[in-house]
Motif scaffolding. Structure first.
Motif, mmCIF file in Angstrom:
data_model
loop_
_atom_site.group_PDB
_atom_site.id
_atom_site.type_symbol
_atom_site.label_atom_id
_atom_site.label_comp_id
_atom_site.label_asym_id
_atom_site.label_seq_id
_atom_site.Cartn_x
_atom_site.Cartn_y
_atom_site.Cartn_z
ATOM 1 N N LYS A 1 35.366 29.549 -46.601
ATOM 2 C CA LYS A 1 35.613 29.342 -45.172
ATOM 3 C C LYS A 1 36.758 30.252 -44.772
ATOM 4 C CE LYS A 1 36.195 25.759 -41.677
ATOM 5 N NZ LYS A 1 35.169 26.336 -40.824
ATOM 6 N N GLN A 2 36.687 30.761 -43.550
ATOM 7 C CA GLN A 2 37.788 31.559 -43.029
ATOM 8 C C GLN A 2 37.858 31.418 -41.528
ATOM 9 O OE1 GLN A 2 37.322 35.728 -43.862
ATOM 10 N NE2 GLN A 2 35.161 35.742 -43.349
ATOM 11 N N GLY A 3 39.042 31.619 -40.979
ATOM 12 C CA GLY A 3 39.234 31.530 -39.544
ATOM 13 C C GLY A 3 40.687 31.272 -39.195
ATOM 14 N N GLU B 1 41.749 23.814 -33.937
ATOM 15 C CA GLU B 1 41.534 23.803 -32.491
ATOM 16 C C GLU B 1 40.771 22.566 -32.006
ATOM 17 O OE1 GLU B 1 42.545 26.057 -30.074
ATOM 18 O OE2 GLU B 1 43.795 26.887 -31.666
ATOM 19 N N SER B 2 39.973 21.966 -32.894
ATOM 20 C CA SER B 2 39.158 20.820 -32.501
ATOM 21 C C SER B 2 39.042 19.848 -33.669
ATOM 22 C CB SER B 2 37.755 21.274 -32.082
ATOM 23 O OG SER B 2 37.064 21.782 -33.214
ATOM 24 N N GLU B 3 38.574 18.653 -33.376
ATOM 25 C CA GLU B 3 38.380 17.664 -34.434
ATOM 26 C C GLU B 3 37.310 18.133 -35.422
ATOM 27 O OE1 GLU B 3 37.451 12.902 -35.082
ATOM 28 O OE2 GLU B 3 37.288 13.763 -33.076
ATOM 29 N N GLU C 1 35.875 20.226 -40.772
ATOM 30 C CA GLU C 1 35.236 21.272 -41.579
ATOM 31 C C GLU C 1 36.227 21.897 -42.554
ATOM 32 O OE1 GLU C 1 33.443 24.063 -38.894
ATOM 33 O OE2 GLU C 1 31.927 22.611 -38.226
ATOM 34 N N TRP C 2 37.447 22.197 -42.082
ATOM 35 C CA TRP C 2 38.469 22.768 -42.963
ATOM 36 C C TRP C 2 38.854 21.781 -44.061
ATOM 37 C CZ3 TRP C 2 40.173 27.395 -44.089
ATOM 38 C CH2 TRP C 2 39.998 28.431 -43.185
ATOM 39 N N MET C 3 39.072 20.535 -43.676
ATOM 40 C CA MET C 3 39.492 19.543 -44.669
ATOM 41 C C MET C 3 38.408 19.314 -45.716
ATOM 42 S SD MET C 3 41.704 16.834 -42.399
ATOM 43 C CE MET C 3 42.115 15.825 -43.816
#
Length: 128
Positions: A23-25, A97-99, A104-106
């Motif tokens: 994942k990246q962002g 930026e959003s829930e 997704e990151w977590m």
């Protein structure tokens, strides 16, 4: 012919671009000293989260194997989460930026920390 580009996946042994990017962002990261929140490009590969000023410049790395991961309330940031590497005193704070982006990151970090050296993500994982 070979194409040149950023999305090179495991094409060559010891790839200089990456092994596999999970994942990246962009995330906001809280500075340890100033406590300011700054945008950082984050890239999750294997069991490491690297971050920096841009996709090309990621000079910092957080080791995820065995880390503690949870969402948190800090500085009135709505979608914040914390990472505490195993055996470290430092705690890293990030905000999405959003829930949905936070979840997704977590989840991706949770799988990365659980997979550790195995690399297959088969270990059960729960986000707190």
């Amino acid at each position: 012919m070979a194409e040149s580009g950023q999305n090179v996946d495991k094409q060559s042994e010891g790839s200089s671009v990456s092994d596999t990017i999970n994942k990246q962002g962009w995330l906001s990261k809280r500075s340890r000293l100033s406590k300011h929140w700054d945008k950082r490009w984050c890239c999750l590969k294997k069991n490491e989260l690297s971050y920096g000023l841009s996709a090309e410049e990621q000079s910092k790395v957080v080791m995820l194997e065995g880390c503690e991961l949870s969402d948190c309330n800090i500085d009135k940031k709505q979608f914040a989460f914390r990472i505490k590497p195993r055996g470290a005193k430092r705690v890293y704070f990030f905000s999405a930026e959003s829930e949905q982006d936070q979840q997704e990151w977590m989840q991706a970090i949770c799988f990365a920390k659980a997979s550790g050296h195995m690399g297959d993500g088969s270990t059960a994982c729960s986000v707190q």
